[in-house]
Design an enzyme around this catalytic site. Structure first.
Site, PDB file in Angstrom:
ATOM      1  N   LYS A 103      44.972   8.924 -15.736  1.00 25.18           N
ATOM      2  CA  LYS A 103      45.216   7.500 -16.603  1.00 25.18           C
ATOM      3  C   LYS A 103      46.139   7.488 -17.895  1.00 25.18           C
ATOM      4  O   LYS A 103      46.906   6.238 -17.647  1.00 25.18           O
ATOM      5  CB  LYS A 103      43.820   6.930 -16.461  1.00 25.18           C
ATOM      6  N   VAL A 151      36.634  13.614 -14.315  1.00 27.01           N
ATOM      7  CA  VAL A 151      34.946  14.437 -13.902  1.00 27.01           C
ATOM      8  C   VAL A 151      35.524  15.982 -12.553  1.00 27.01           C
ATOM      9  O   VAL A 151      34.451  16.211 -12.497  1.00 27.01           O
ATOM     10  CB  VAL A 151      34.779  13.101 -12.781  1.00 27.01           C
ATOM     11  N   TYR A 184      35.754   9.583 -22.775  1.00 25.67           N
ATOM     12  CA  TYR A 184      34.342   8.541 -22.728  1.00 25.67           C
ATOM     13  C   TYR A 184      33.832   8.094 -23.873  1.00 25.67           C
ATOM     14  O   TYR A 184      34.522   7.982 -24.639  1.00 25.67           O
ATOM     15  CB  TYR A 184      34.072   9.223 -21.364  1.00 25.67           C
ATOM     16  N   SER A 192      40.624  11.754 -14.318  1.00 27.53           N
ATOM     17  CA  SER A 192      41.060  10.104 -15.294  1.00 27.53           C
ATOM     18  C   SER A 192      41.777  11.102 -15.887  1.00 27.53           C
ATOM     19  O   SER A 192      41.932   9.689 -16.676  1.00 27.53           O
ATOM     20  CB  SER A 192      39.683   9.813 -16.209  1.00 27.53           C
ATOM     21  N   TYR A 243      45.403   3.737  -6.743  1.00 31.60           N
ATOM     22  CA  TYR A 243      44.561   4.775  -7.930  1.00 31.60           C
ATOM     23  C   TYR A 243      44.203   5.784  -7.383  1.00 31.60           C
ATOM     24  O   TYR A 243      44.135   6.875  -8.033  1.00 31.60           O
ATOM     25  CB  TYR A 243      42.924   3.631  -8.040  1.00 31.60           C
TER      26      TYR A 243
END
Length: 315
Positions: free
Chosen positions: A73, A269, A251, A70, A199
């Protein structure tokens, strides 16, 4: 404490503080829902801190190679903003934290107009992946990889194809999110599989802590590479990215991290954390043992201590 003395102090205490934080790894676990990530050494912990003058300090398992997950992103959002501008991007994704799990689809159905709340939850990042300019997933992915290489100052960044295939084969929730977005008109006429290929690929780009620190350094200096003098990202888009890092980057523990560390950060993660001290440092951390929120349990512990001891909070 002056910057030079600050750096000397970090150099002297970092190995000891890291080993103290490493003890936290017994309370976490690796991301077992992605089979390849479950293979990471649970006890690993590493950190690399890079200054604007090129000096750097590292400790622990900073040579451990891991995938961005992530963390990617942050930079796909920036690239999409550079491709289209703010108005087009925020017509497709919102600007608010959700309070839900990163892979939740709850608010896509409950809250109209059915667009993802922000670009850092999975639904938002899938939407952003659909907006990267390129003729098909191969060209889009190539542009993303080249952009990441520029920011990291490394031509060797590449995909971990084992992780890519592992995520693609087990990413049933992400496919559900993508089809829901397609049904809501958020993905336009894009093919779900083409969007997910982009992605999954950018999540599977491999880095070290030093690569993360170098990328964080660009954000710490508002899009300018302090080592070359080149402006790689417009300052406005760095502002947007750093704001999301504060509000959504860790998160459902983003508020807690903002209080305890007070730094823009983005976790993944795989156990990676990218953070920065504005105008001073880019920081890369890896610790594959995760807490219940999906963040590196030892990495968070170490960063919170560093920030509190060295007065790094931006607040």
């Amino acid at each position: 404490m002056t910057s030079a003395k600050n750096y000397e102090f970090i150099n002297s205490v970092l190995p000891q503080w890291l080993e103290t934080s490493r003890l936290q790894t017994v309370h976490g676990s690796t991301a077992a829902y992605i089979p390849e990530l479950a293979k990471a050494p649970q006890e690993a912990l590493g950190i690399h801190i890079m200054c604007g003058n090129g000096e750097h300090v590292s400790a622990g398992d900073c040579g451990h190679v891991f995938t961005l997950q992530s963390i990617s992103k942050v930079f796909t959002l920036i690239l999409a903003l550079m491709d289209h501008g703010e108005e087009a991007i925020f017509a497709k994704v919102g600007m608010e934290p959700t309070g839900d799990d990163f892979n939740s689809m709850l608010k896509l159905e409950l809250v109209r107009p059915g667009i993802p709340f922000n670009p850092f939850i999975n639904a938002g990042a899938i939407t952003i992946s659909s907006l990267i300019v390129g003729d098909g997933p191969e060209e889009k992915s190539a542009r993303i990889l080249e952009f990441f290489r520029r920011l990291a100052g490394s031509d060797t960044l590449d995909y971990n194809m084992d992780v890519y295939h592992s995520e693609s084969e087990t990413g049933h929730r992400n496919r559900s999110l993508a089809y829901f977005l397609l049904d809501n008109g958020v993905l336009g006429g894009s093919s779900v599989e083409d969007v997910l290929e982009v992605y999954f690929r950018h999540c599977a780009i491999e880095v070290t802590c030093a690569d993360l620190a170098r990328m964080g350094l660009i954000l710490a200096f508002d899009g300018k590479d302090p080592l070359t003098g080149d402006t790689l990202i417009p300052r406005r888009y760095v502002q947007i990215a750093k704001t999301f890092m504060i509000t959504c980057g860790m998160y459902n523990a983003s508020g807690e991290f903002a209080i305890q560390a007070g730094l823009p950060a983005k976790s993944g993660v795989s156990g990676g954390i990218l953070t920065l001290v504005p105008g001073q440092y880019g920081i890369g951390v890896v610790g594959p043992a995760l807490n219940s929120k999906g963040n590196s349990i030892a990495g968070v512990h170490l960063l919170e201590r560093l920030s509190q001891e060295l007065d790094w909070s931006i607040f």
